[in-house]
Design a protein around this motif. Structure first.
Motif, PDB file in Angstrom:
ATOM      1  N   ASN A  73       0.811  -1.221   0.000  1.00 44.52           N
ATOM      2  CA  ASN A  73       0.000   0.000   0.000  1.00 44.52           C
ATOM      3  C   ASN A  73       0.848   1.277   0.000  1.00 44.52           C
ATOM      4  OD1 ASN A  73      -2.539  -1.406   0.123  1.00 44.52           O
ATOM      5  ND2 ASN A  73      -2.125  -1.806   2.285  1.00 44.52           N
ATOM      6  N   GLY A  74       1.965   1.257  -0.703  1.00 44.37           N
ATOM      7  CA  GLY A  74       2.834   2.427  -0.757  1.00 44.37           C
ATOM      8  C   GLY A  74       3.669   2.629   0.497  1.00 44.37           C
ATOM      9  N   CYS A  75       3.740   1.629   1.350  1.00 40.37           N
ATOM     10  CA  CYS A  75       4.516   1.686   2.601  1.00 40.37           C
ATOM     11  C   CYS A  75       5.573   0.581   2.576  1.00 40.37           C
ATOM     12  CB  CYS A  75       3.605   1.479   3.806  1.00 40.37           C
ATOM     13  SG  CYS A  75       2.205   2.614   3.872  1.00 40.37           S
ATOM     14  N   VAL A  76       6.674   0.805   3.301  1.00 34.58           N
ATOM     15  CA  VAL A  76       7.757  -0.165   3.356  1.00 34.58           C
ATOM     16  C   VAL A  76       7.957  -0.602   4.801  1.00 34.58           C
ATOM     17  CG1 VAL A  76      10.195  -0.583   2.835  1.00 34.58           C
ATOM     18  CG2 VAL A  76       8.875   0.975   1.407  1.00 34.58           C
ATOM     19  N   PHE A  77       8.078  -1.920   5.009  1.00 25.90           N
ATOM     20  CA  PHE A  77       8.253  -2.475   6.345  1.00 25.90           C
ATOM     21  C   PHE A  77       9.470  -3.391   6.373  1.00 25.90           C
ATOM     22  CE2 PHE A  77       3.753  -1.802   5.571  1.00 25.90           C
ATOM     23  CZ  PHE A  77       3.446  -0.951   6.613  1.00 25.90           C
ATOM     24  N   ARG A  78      10.234  -3.263   7.431  1.00 25.70           N
ATOM     25  CA  ARG A  78      11.387  -4.135   7.649  1.00 25.70           C
ATOM     26  C   ARG A  78      11.169  -4.843   8.978  1.00 25.70           C
ATOM     27  NH1 ARG A  78      17.705  -2.609   7.257  1.00 25.70           N
ATOM     28  NH2 ARG A  78      18.437  -4.338   8.503  1.00 25.70           N
ATOM     29  N   PHE A  79      11.424  -6.145   9.013  1.00 26.32           N
ATOM     30  CA  PHE A  79      11.273  -6.908  10.252  1.00 26.32           C
ATOM     31  C   PHE A  79      11.907  -8.277  10.107  1.00 26.32           C
ATOM     32  CE2 PHE A  79       7.542  -7.387   7.607  1.00 26.32           C
ATOM     33  CZ  PHE A  79       7.326  -8.753   7.567  1.00 26.32           C
ATOM     34  N   ASN A  80      12.073  -8.961  11.218  1.00 25.86           N
ATOM     35  CA  ASN A  80      12.589 -10.318  11.259  1.00 25.86           C
ATOM     36  C   ASN A  80      11.400 -11.268  11.293  1.00 25.86           C
ATOM     37  OD1 ASN A  80      13.372 -12.891  12.598  1.00 25.86           O
ATOM     38  ND2 ASN A  80      15.374 -11.914  12.748  1.00 25.86           N
ATOM     39  N   VAL A  81      11.353 -12.218  10.360  1.00 28.85           N
ATOM     40  CA  VAL A  81      10.180 -13.103  10.259  1.00 28.85           C
ATOM     41  C   VAL A  81      10.045 -14.047  11.450  1.00 28.85           C
ATOM     42  CG1 VAL A  81      10.022 -12.990   7.742  1.00 28.85           C
ATOM     43  CG2 VAL A  81      11.379 -14.813   8.800  1.00 28.85           C
ATOM     44  N   ASP A  82      11.131 -14.310  12.166  1.00 31.26           N
ATOM     45  CA  ASP A  82      11.061 -15.198  13.331  1.00 31.26           C
ATOM     46  C   ASP A  82      10.672 -14.471  14.611  1.00 31.26           C
ATOM     47  OD1 ASP A  82      11.692 -17.466  11.907  1.00 31.26           O
ATOM     48  OD2 ASP A  82      13.581 -17.873  12.942  1.00 31.26           O
ATOM     49  N   THR A  83      11.043 -13.215  14.749  1.00 35.43           N
ATOM     50  CA  THR A  83      10.793 -12.513  16.019  1.00 35.43           C
ATOM     51  C   THR A  83       9.581 -11.590  15.985  1.00 35.43           C
ATOM     52  OG1 THR A  83      12.301 -10.706  15.435  1.00 35.43           O
ATOM     53  CG2 THR A  83      13.241 -12.570  16.668  1.00 35.43           C
ATOM     54  N   CYS A  84       9.029 -11.328  14.801  1.00 35.81           N
ATOM     55  CA  CYS A  84       7.906 -10.397  14.675  1.00 35.81           C
ATOM     56  C   CYS A  84       6.757 -11.031  13.895  1.00 35.81           C
ATOM     57  CB  CYS A  84       8.343  -9.123  13.947  1.00 35.81           C
ATOM     58  SG  CYS A  84       9.669  -8.237  14.768  1.00 35.81           S
ATOM     59  N   CYS A 139       9.546  -6.195  17.990  1.00 33.36           N
ATOM     60  CA  CYS A 139       8.594  -5.536  17.090  1.00 33.36           C
ATOM     61  C   CYS A 139       8.666  -4.021  17.231  1.00 33.36           C
ATOM     62  CB  CYS A 139       7.167  -6.007  17.369  1.00 33.36           C
ATOM     63  SG  CYS A 139       6.851  -7.684  16.812  1.00 33.36           S
ATOM     64  N   ASN A 140       8.796  -3.539  18.455  1.00 35.80           N
ATOM     65  CA  ASN A 140       8.877  -2.097  18.678  1.00 35.80           C
ATOM     66  C   ASN A 140      10.118  -1.496  18.037  1.00 35.80           C
ATOM     67  OD1 ASN A 140       6.855  -0.491  20.155  1.00 35.80           O
ATOM     68  ND2 ASN A 140       6.904  -2.274  21.494  1.00 35.80           N
ATOM     69  N   LYS A 141      11.228  -2.211  18.087  1.00 40.99           N
ATOM     70  CA  LYS A 141      12.459  -1.736  17.447  1.00 40.99           C
ATOM     71  C   LYS A 141      12.221  -1.544  15.944  1.00 40.99           C
ATOM     72  CE  LYS A 141      15.851  -4.230  15.906  1.00 40.99           C
ATOM     73  NZ  LYS A 141      16.893  -5.099  15.557  1.00 40.99           N
TER      74      LYS A 141
END
Length: 172
Positions: A73-84, A139-141
């Protein structure tokens, strides 16, 4: 291979119980060749579990990482698939909710994760303020990084903690 989900640059694959490691590696490499947007293949070894709904996966092929860069949706997300915990299958729901927000409203997002609801709402509506509450420190990080990456820091506030304890302390 029973099936797979693609989240940004990572494919999370579910193999059959009787499949050999060699066969799984060949399937993973084939998937990397067919899907040019994928750079990593992980095997889902256990479903979402626990209070933080974390996943267990194992590296199979490609670049050795569990960190994803995902566009929605025009947004970019970075995260770890195991921890989040994150579900790309909710992308249309996130956009639909963002469109329901009226100009100048305040929004509370409970169990905010890496902030996909908060960010999509901030980008796709004329919201006054969004408060996103999440228990997981990991997740907060990532949520903080994602808020900065999507330039919505002026409208989104993160609170790390248990919603049962945080909400009674909030004032309108």
């Amino acid at each position: 291979m029973k099936g797979y989900d693609i989240i940004g640059n990572i494919a999370i694959v579910k193999f059959g119980r009787d499949d050999s490691a060699l066969k799984n590696k060949k399937e993973a490499k084939k998937l990397l060749n067919e899907q040019k947007s994928i750079s990593t293949v992980l095997e889902k070894t256990q479903g979402f579990k626990g209070r933080l709904r974390t996943l267990k996966s194992k590296y199979i092929a490609g670049i050795k990482t569990k960190e994803v860069l995902y566009n929605e949706n025009g947004c970019v997300f970075r995260f770890n698939v195991d921890t989040c915990y994150f579900s790309p299958r909710l992308s249309s729901e996130r956009l639909e909710i963002a469109k329901m927000i009226k100009k100048g409203e305040n929004v509370l997002v409970m169990f905010g994760g890496v902030a996909p609801y908060a960010i999509v709402i901030a980008k796709k509506s004329i919201v006054k303020k969004i408060i996103s509450i999440e228990l997981s420190r990991a997740c907060n990080k990532y949520a903080l990084e994602n808020i900065k990456r999507n330039k919505v820091s002026d409208r989104v506030e993160l609170i790390q903690g248990d919603v049962r304890r945080v909400i009674p302390k909030l004032k309108e």
